[in-house]
Design a protein around this motif. Structure first.
Motif, PDB file in Angstrom:
ATOM      1  N   THR B 111       0.833  -1.202   0.000  1.00  0.00           N
ATOM      2  CA  THR B 111       0.000   0.000   0.000  1.00  0.00           C
ATOM      3  C   THR B 111       0.872   1.258   0.000  1.00  0.00           C
ATOM      4  O   THR B 111       0.590   2.225  -0.707  1.00  0.00           O
ATOM      5  N   LEU B 112       1.940   1.219   0.793  1.00  0.00           N
ATOM      6  CA  LEU B 112       2.816   2.388   0.848  1.00  0.00           C
ATOM      7  C   LEU B 112       3.551   2.582  -0.475  1.00  0.00           C
ATOM      8  O   LEU B 112       3.741   3.703  -0.940  1.00  0.00           O
ATOM      9  N   GLN B 115       2.405   4.690  -3.615  1.00  0.00           N
ATOM     10  CA  GLN B 115       2.665   6.127  -3.705  1.00  0.00           C
ATOM     11  C   GLN B 115       3.726   6.427  -4.751  1.00  0.00           C
ATOM     12  O   GLN B 115       3.829   7.541  -5.235  1.00  0.00           O
ATOM     13  N   MET B 116       4.545   5.418  -5.031  1.00  0.00           N
ATOM     14  CA  MET B 116       5.667   5.651  -5.928  1.00  0.00           C
ATOM     15  C   MET B 116       5.277   5.500  -7.392  1.00  0.00           C
ATOM     16  O   MET B 116       6.052   5.851  -8.266  1.00  0.00           O
ATOM     17  N   PRO B 152      -5.029   4.055  -1.139  1.00  0.00           N
ATOM     18  CA  PRO B 152      -3.867   3.793  -0.273  1.00  0.00           C
ATOM     19  C   PRO B 152      -3.839   4.739   0.920  1.00  0.00           C
ATOM     20  O   PRO B 152      -3.631   4.314   2.060  1.00  0.00           O
ATOM     21  N   ILE B 155      -6.469   3.679   3.477  1.00  0.00           N
ATOM     22  CA  ILE B 155      -6.115   2.460   4.214  1.00  0.00           C
ATOM     23  C   ILE B 155      -5.103   2.793   5.307  1.00  0.00           C
ATOM     24  O   ILE B 155      -5.255   2.390   6.461  1.00  0.00           O
ATOM     25  N   ARG B 159      -6.223   2.511   9.114  1.00  0.00           N
ATOM     26  CA  ARG B 159      -5.556   1.446   9.848  1.00  0.00           C
ATOM     27  C   ARG B 159      -4.881   2.020  11.091  1.00  0.00           C
ATOM     28  O   ARG B 159      -4.975   1.458  12.179  1.00  0.00           O
ATOM     29  N   PHE B 202     -10.606  13.895   2.158  1.00  0.00           N
ATOM     30  CA  PHE B 202      -9.394  13.985   1.345  1.00  0.00           C
ATOM     31  C   PHE B 202      -9.561  13.273   0.010  1.00  0.00           C
ATOM     32  O   PHE B 202      -9.107  13.759  -1.022  1.00  0.00           O
ATOM     33  N   VAL B 270      -3.658  15.820   6.888  1.00  0.00           N
ATOM     34  CA  VAL B 270      -2.322  16.169   6.418  1.00  0.00           C
ATOM     35  C   VAL B 270      -1.267  15.426   7.224  1.00  0.00           C
ATOM     36  O   VAL B 270      -0.343  14.842   6.671  1.00  0.00           O
ATOM     37  N   THR B 271      -1.416  15.422   8.544  1.00  0.00           N
ATOM     38  CA  THR B 271      -0.389  14.740   9.332  1.00  0.00           C
ATOM     39  C   THR B 271      -0.573  13.228   9.261  1.00  0.00           C
ATOM     40  O   THR B 271       0.391  12.500   9.185  1.00  0.00           O
ATOM     41  N   SER B 274       1.130  11.543   6.451  1.00  0.00           N
ATOM     42  CA  SER B 274       2.586  11.521   6.443  1.00  0.00           C
ATOM     43  C   SER B 274       3.156  10.461   7.370  1.00  0.00           C
ATOM     44  O   SER B 274       4.351  10.262   7.427  1.00  0.00           O
ATOM     45  N   ILE B 275       2.299   9.808   8.132  1.00  0.00           N
ATOM     46  CA  ILE B 275       2.800   8.717   8.988  1.00  0.00           C
ATOM     47  C   ILE B 275       3.246   7.578   8.105  1.00  0.00           C
ATOM     48  O   ILE B 275       4.018   6.738   8.490  1.00  0.00           O
ATOM     49  N   LYS B 276       2.732   7.622   6.875  1.00  0.00           N
ATOM     50  CA  LYS B 276       3.062   6.610   5.878  1.00  0.00           C
ATOM     51  C   LYS B 276       4.459   6.049   6.034  1.00  0.00           C
ATOM     52  O   LYS B 276       5.420   6.701   5.854  1.00  0.00           O
TER      53      LYS B 276
END
Lengths: 320, 276
Positions: B111-112, B115-116, B152, B155, B159, B202, B270-271, B274-276
């Motif tokens: 999932t992370l 982003q790429m 993504p 999730i 989560r 979002f 927003v925050t 970014s924990i991603k």
């Protein structure tokens, strides 16, 4: 970066476990999977499949008639050869790197400065901080359109303002000259990215215990010294997150450039993203577009891995 | 009521506030100018007043007559994308957070990684698949594609929240005879209300802002969100900046409304992202 709950291995079945017990467990596993499966299938279709398909497409010959005949024969390395020999590809790669480096540098420095500034408590701080997010929240095409107006050579408000101040005489061709356009696009993207950098870095600064910084200043360290040797190192994990996320969203830029310059003038603002778009969707040469797209993913992946590796030592010491 | 702040510190605070407002003015100037241009119809571009002293709405009515339908299209598609996204992401987030699933770790990692993947690469392959599936120029096709901008993110966000829900709450409901899914709907979803709202808002913004899928997955004018509309309008009516800016104002409304009305969710999003 992620704190994943440790995956507990399935308990080894007792030697004489009843069959009913096993069936029940299997059913439960299936049920649990049912929660996750739709999303997994979806992500496989919308992220996994495109990745694989792009690799295949880069070895296929697509023409405008492909969509009527359904024929896209394999043509070996032809697409790769054509793209890599094209002068435009080299230019686009270079523009992409300059654009990404310039944008990140500007967004990060200004974002960090603002984050530090806003961590001093003062009236209106919260309201101003959240209003600052607006440039980042509006659609990028809209931001691009607005800036195209502001930067207009003859009637744009920026040139009128600068002329009135006497900073520049004549009309600066922000978007119309091949030598300036890339710089202008970078400046606009910095404007868009500052809020995101500021908010994340501000959040990171709030996590740093105040007494650590106070202790350093009591020990006689100057404000700058405290910032450099206490605050920055403690902020490092957040900095990594901001830069990696920023890199990944900047390197693939498309919307903003199309709205501002359409890749022009004279291809001065073509990036890997816009070149992929133009090869595939304007010239309908999806094979060539796939080549550039694959290279774009590669650039993105290589940089992300390099950066994460360079920072792994920090994460190591942090886990102590 | 009594302020214990020493006067010097308070003066410094006011000084900082002045600087902050100045920064805000510089940063938001482009958006102010957008509004200012939109509110002055029939003015030559060179003779625009710095303030809309005599505001007129001619630009807005021209903008609405040409882009009103596209705004509705954007709204419908964004809402559809939100629905698809939450239906997929909420159970998945719960499964990954609370149920022991083999391979959960790899799924979170995957999932992370999404982003790429650049959107244009997705569009490149998706267009070809959509041609075969007859999803080009369709609302459903664009909704499905736009949902990928939020799945993504949602999730990860959901989560992170659901990990903190005590497992016993759900187990207790299940002892009472509710199935795992019923318990999820009746217990977990209401408890996650705020996180769901954040994820939904979002995803709405992402889908509303989408330009690339709209541009690549549509070959006719059947499905035309406002982002695509403004781009094409710009190409066709370069002279009519007043109307273009009015369209720009109208398409910025969701972002502005969110900042004014749902600030706490915006901050969380927003925050949280970014924990991603």
């Amino acid at each position: 970066m992620t704190t994943t709950a440790p995956v507990t291995a399935a308990r080894p079945a007792a030697p004489g476990a009843a069959r009913a017990n096993r069936t029940a467990r299997r059913r439960r596993t299936l049920l649990h999977w049912a929660f996750v499966a739709p999303a997994v299938v979806y992500m496989a279709a919308f992220f996994g499949y495109p990745l694989v398909r792009n690799v295949l497409m880069s070895f296929q010959h697509y023409t405008p008639s492909t969509f009527f005949t359904g024929k896209a024969p394999f043509n070996g390395l032809d697409n790769w050869r054509t793209v890599l020999h094209d002068q435009l590809f080299g230019d686009a790669l270079w523009h992409t790197l300059v654009f990404t480096a310039g944008s990140l540098l500007g967004q990060f420095t200004i974002g960090l400065a603002l984050a530090v500034f806003f961590s001093r408590r003062f009236p209106l701080s919260g309201v101003v901080r959240s209003l600052l997010l607006l440039p980042w929240l509006i659609p990028m095409v809209v931001a691009g359109t607005v800036w195209r107006r502001l930067l207009d050579q003859d009637t744009g408000v920026l040139n009128r303002f600068l002329d009135a101040l006497g900073v520049t005489s004549g009309h600066t061709p922000w978007l119309n000259s091949p030598s300036m356009a890339l710089l202008s696009v970078i400046l606009v993207n910095i404007w868009i990215g500052i809020p995101f950098n500021m908010v994340i870095l501000y959040g990171g600064l709030q996590e740093i215990p105040r007494d650590v910084q106070e202790a350093a200043s009591i020990d006689g360290a100057s404000a700058w010294r405290t910032f450099r040797s206490v605050t920055l190192p403690m902020l490092r994990p957040v900095i990594t997150v901001v830069l990696v996320l920023g890199f990944m969203s900047t390197v693939k830029i498309l919307d903003l450039i199309l709205a501002l310059t359409d890749g022009g003038p004279a291809d001065a603002t073509q990036t890997l993203g816009t070149q992929t778009y133009q090869l595939s969707f304007v010239r309908l040469d999806f094979g060539a577009g796939a080549v550039v797209g694959n290279i774009l993913i590669l650039v993105s992946a290589v940089f992300a891995v390099l950066y994460l590796r360079a920072n792994r030592t920090d994460f190591g010491t942090e886990g102590k | 009521m009594s302020t214990t702040t020493p006067p010097r510190a308070r003066r410094r605070g006011i000084g900082s506030a002045v600087v902050a407002v100045a920064v805000l003015a510089v940063m938001l100037f482009p958006l102010y100018w957008m509004l200012n241009t939109a509110l002055q119809p029939g003015t030559g571009l060179a003779s625009l007043d710095p303030f809309p002293v005599h505001p007129g709405f001619g630009n807005f009515s021209r903008a609405l007559s040409s882009q009103g339908g596209n705004l509705l299209t954007s709204l419908g598609i964004a809402l559809g994308a939100v629905a698809i996204c939450l239906v997929l992401a909420a159970p998945a987030a719960y499964g990954l957070a609370q149920l022991r699933i083999r391979g959960a770790r790899s799924i979170v990692f995957g999932t992370l990684i999404t982003q790429m993947v650049p959107g244009i690469v997705v569009a490149n392959a998706l267009y070809n698949a959509y041609v075969d599936l007859h999803l080009v120029n369709s609302y459903l096709g664009l909704m499905l594609a736009d949902a990928s901008l939020g799945v993504p993110f949602s999730i990860v966000l959901l989560r992170a929240f659901m990990v903190s829900i005590p497992g016993e709450v759900v187990e207790a409901a299940m002892v009472d005879g509710a199935g795992r899914f019923r318990a999820f709907v009746r217990i977990v979803l209401p408890m996650s209300r705020n996180a769901l709202i954040t994820a939904g808002l979002f995803t709405f913004l992402f889908a509303w802002s989408d330009f690339m899928f709209a541009l690549t997955l549509n070959t006719t004018d059947d499905v035309r969100p406002v982002t695509l509309g403004i781009y094409q309008y710009l190409g066709a009516h370069v002279g009519d900046w007043g109307a273009v800016m009015a369209v720009a104002v109208l398409s910025s409304i969701p972002a502005a409304a969110l900042l004014l009305l749902a600030q706490k969710y915006v901050a969380a999003g927003v925050t949280g992202g970014s924990i991603k």
